[in-house]
Design an enzyme around this catalytic site. Structure first.
Site, PDB file in Angstrom:
ATOM      1  CD  GLU A 295       9.846 -45.567  14.627  1.00 26.44           C
ATOM      2  OE1 GLU A 295       8.697 -45.404  15.073  1.00 26.44           O
ATOM      3  OE2 GLU A 295      10.084 -45.654  13.408  1.00 26.44           O
TER       4      GLU A 295
ATOM      5  CE1 TYR B 197       4.328 -50.802  16.188  1.00 25.69           C
ATOM      6  CE2 TYR B 197       5.514 -52.732  16.963  1.00 25.69           C
ATOM      7  CZ  TYR B 197       5.056 -51.941  15.926  1.00 25.69           C
ATOM      8  OH  TYR B 197       5.343 -52.291  14.631  1.00 25.69           O
TER       9      TYR B 197
ATOM     10  NE  ARG C 161       3.619 -41.854   7.593  1.00 20.29           N
ATOM     11  CZ  ARG C 161       3.299 -42.886   8.381  1.00 20.29           C
ATOM     12  NH1 ARG C 161       4.215 -43.742   8.778  1.00 20.29           N
ATOM     13  NH2 ARG C 161       2.065 -43.059   8.781  1.00 20.29           N
TER      14      ARG C 161
ATOM     15  CG  HIS D  34       6.833 -49.406  11.682  1.00 19.63           C
ATOM     16  ND1 HIS D  34       5.895 -48.667  12.357  1.00 19.63           N
ATOM     17  CD2 HIS D  34       8.025 -48.761  11.854  1.00 19.63           C
ATOM     18  CE1 HIS D  34       6.503 -47.622  12.922  1.00 19.63           C
ATOM     19  NE2 HIS D  34       7.792 -47.666  12.640  1.00 19.63           N
TER      20      HIS D  34
ATOM     21  CB  THR E  62      -2.931 -48.384   8.194  1.00 16.09           C
ATOM     22  OG1 THR E  62      -1.994 -47.371   8.545  1.00 16.09           O
ATOM     23  CG2 THR E  62      -2.865 -49.493   9.220  1.00 16.09           C
TER      24      THR E  62
ATOM     25  NE  ARG F 107       1.213 -50.661   5.778  1.00 12.22           N
ATOM     26  CZ  ARG F 107       1.411 -49.611   6.541  1.00 12.22           C
ATOM     27  NH1 ARG F 107       0.826 -48.456   6.246  1.00 12.22           N
ATOM     28  NH2 ARG F 107       2.171 -49.696   7.606  1.00 12.22           N
TER      29      ARG F 107
END
Length: 140
Positions: free
Chosen positions: A128, A51, A87, A117, A93, A104
């Site tokens: 990543e 991060y 995504r 994430h 978010t 979510r």
């Protein structure tokens, strides 16, 4: 459509509530394959490196604390346009703004404890993935 890979983390709020299987089902129903998966305890150094783009933001310390507060599940997902697809599957978010059926919307408890994430670009996905997996860890 291009087959690509993206990176996913099931965050501590998800593993604490034993949601790995339920989240994986949503991922797979969306047409993404889980080609690498490992449950780990993220170290402070790993979380700070992962991060570091947020290092100057006021929530950085809290984010690192949260991500090291319990086990996480790191994953490599594969599919057509995997970054954009994941995504979309994750949702906004803020779970209050997330579309129905997204991870979510279904599982997140708050903006901070938002379950997952996902990489924001193919380039970042490669970076990543490399932080947590070697090529030999990923099914072909």
């Amino acid at each position: 459509m291009a087959t690509e890979r993206t990176f996913s983390i099931l965050k501590p709020d998800a593993t604490k509530r034993n949601l790995t299987g339920a989240v994986n089902a949503v991922i797979e129903e969306a047409g993404l394959r889980i080609v690498g998966q490992r449950r780990i305890q993220m170290s402070r150094a790993q979380a700070e490196k992962f991060y570091e783009v947020h290092k100057e933001r006021p929530f950085f310390g809290e984010l690192v604390e949260f991500m090291t507060s319990g086990p996480v599940v790191v994953q490599v997902l594969e599919g057509d346009n995997a970054v954009a697809k994941y995504r979309e599957v994750m949702g906004a978010t803020n779970p209050a703004q997330a579309a129905e059926g997204t991870i979510r919307k279904k599982f997140a408890q708050s903006v901070g404890e938002n379950t997952v994430h996902g990489s924001d670009s193919a380039e970042n996905a490669q970076i990543e993935i490399a932080q947590f997996f070697q090529d030999s860890d990923i099914a072909g």
